[in-house]
Design a protein around this motif. Sequence first.
Motif, PDB file in Angstrom:
ATOM      1  N   ALA A 157       0.830  -1.210   0.000  1.00 27.13           N
ATOM      2  CA  ALA A 157       0.000   0.000   0.000  1.00 27.13           C
ATOM      3  C   ALA A 157       0.864   1.259   0.000  1.00 27.13           C
ATOM      4  CB  ALA A 157      -0.941  -0.008   1.205  1.00 27.13           C
ATOM      5  N   SER A 179       2.177   1.678  -3.405  1.00 28.90           N
ATOM      6  CA  SER A 179       1.114   2.228  -4.246  1.00 28.90           C
ATOM      7  C   SER A 179       0.985   3.737  -4.037  1.00 28.90           C
ATOM      8  CB  SER A 179      -0.207   1.520  -3.928  1.00 28.90           C
ATOM      9  OG  SER A 179      -1.183   1.828  -4.876  1.00 28.90           O
ATOM     10  N   ALA A 180       1.098   4.187  -2.798  1.00 29.08           N
ATOM     11  CA  ALA A 180       1.048   5.623  -2.512  1.00 29.08           C
ATOM     12  C   ALA A 180       2.211   6.349  -3.192  1.00 29.08           C
ATOM     13  CB  ALA A 180       1.073   5.869  -1.003  1.00 29.08           C
ATOM     14  N   HIS A 199       1.503   6.700  -6.779  1.00 27.92           N
ATOM     15  CA  HIS A 199       0.535   7.776  -7.003  1.00 27.92           C
ATOM     16  C   HIS A 199       1.217   9.144  -6.905  1.00 27.92           C
ATOM     17  CE1 HIS A 199      -2.734   4.770  -6.316  1.00 27.92           C
ATOM     18  NE2 HIS A 199      -3.302   5.508  -7.247  1.00 27.92           N
ATOM     19  N   CYS A 234      -4.372   5.064   0.228  1.00 28.21           N
ATOM     20  CA  CYS A 234      -3.321   4.045   0.318  1.00 28.21           C
ATOM     21  C   CYS A 234      -2.653   4.071   1.694  1.00 28.21           C
ATOM     22  CB  CYS A 234      -2.263   4.264  -0.769  1.00 28.21           C
ATOM     23  SG  CYS A 234      -2.850   3.964  -2.442  1.00 28.21           S
ATOM     24  N   VAL A 262      -9.118  -3.173   0.899  1.00 29.76           N
ATOM     25  CA  VAL A 262      -7.948  -3.256   0.016  1.00 29.76           C
ATOM     26  C   VAL A 262      -8.317  -3.960  -1.281  1.00 29.76           C
ATOM     27  CG1 VAL A 262      -5.688  -4.370  -0.259  1.00 29.76           C
ATOM     28  CG2 VAL A 262      -6.209  -3.139   1.828  1.00 29.76           C
ATOM     29  N   ASN A 303      -8.394  -1.874  -4.929  1.00 29.03           N
ATOM     30  CA  ASN A 303      -7.443  -2.248  -5.964  1.00 29.03           C
ATOM     31  C   ASN A 303      -8.118  -2.800  -7.214  1.00 29.03           C
ATOM     32  OD1 ASN A 303      -4.527  -1.808  -5.163  1.00 29.03           O
ATOM     33  ND2 ASN A 303      -5.432  -2.629  -3.294  1.00 29.03           N
ATOM     34  N   GLU A 313      -1.558  -6.782  -4.452  1.00 27.54           N
ATOM     35  CA  GLU A 313      -2.408  -6.478  -3.300  1.00 27.54           C
ATOM     36  C   GLU A 313      -3.710  -7.259  -3.356  1.00 27.54           C
ATOM     37  OE1 GLU A 313      -2.485  -2.342  -1.541  1.00 27.54           O
ATOM     38  OE2 GLU A 313      -1.663  -1.921  -3.540  1.00 27.54           O
TER      39      GLU A 313
END
Length: 154
Positions: A24, A27-28, A31, A55, A74, A78, A128
């Motif tokens: 996560a 993923s942040a 982004h 995230c 989650v 996703n 994820e």
Amino acid sequence: MTTVDPAARRTTPTWCGRAAAALAVASAVLHVGALGEHAPSPAPAALTVVMIAGCLYCARHLWRRGDQRDWILVTVMNVVMIMLHLTTMSPGGAGGGHHGHAVPLVAGAADASLPPLMAAALAVASAEVLLAVSVVFHRTRGLDPAGSSGTLSA
């Protein structure tokens, strides 16, 4: 209403929550990398900031406790992200191709390459989803939500 004895719930090893939290955070970070591409457009930039916060919210919860609600959140977030990006990247999609890069979904197409940041984001999101679905399956298998004795009734 039947409740499941908390002792009967299957637990998940701590490493699963920590691994999901790390994904996560990754993923942040991805982004944040995409934020520069969205800077000229306020709406996509704002949505990207919201996704970064989402995230990090999930990462915190998965690291600390990782209850069933967190794992399901989650999974849903996703799957939606994957669907949204694949839809907006497809030729003739709502976005006309993500950031102007229409990516054909046909295998072997001449320019079927994804931008590296997008490929990484889709890979992280897929990992994820696989981890979260595995945890939810593990935690819920064998539990009878109806509270019956495990036999099928006609």
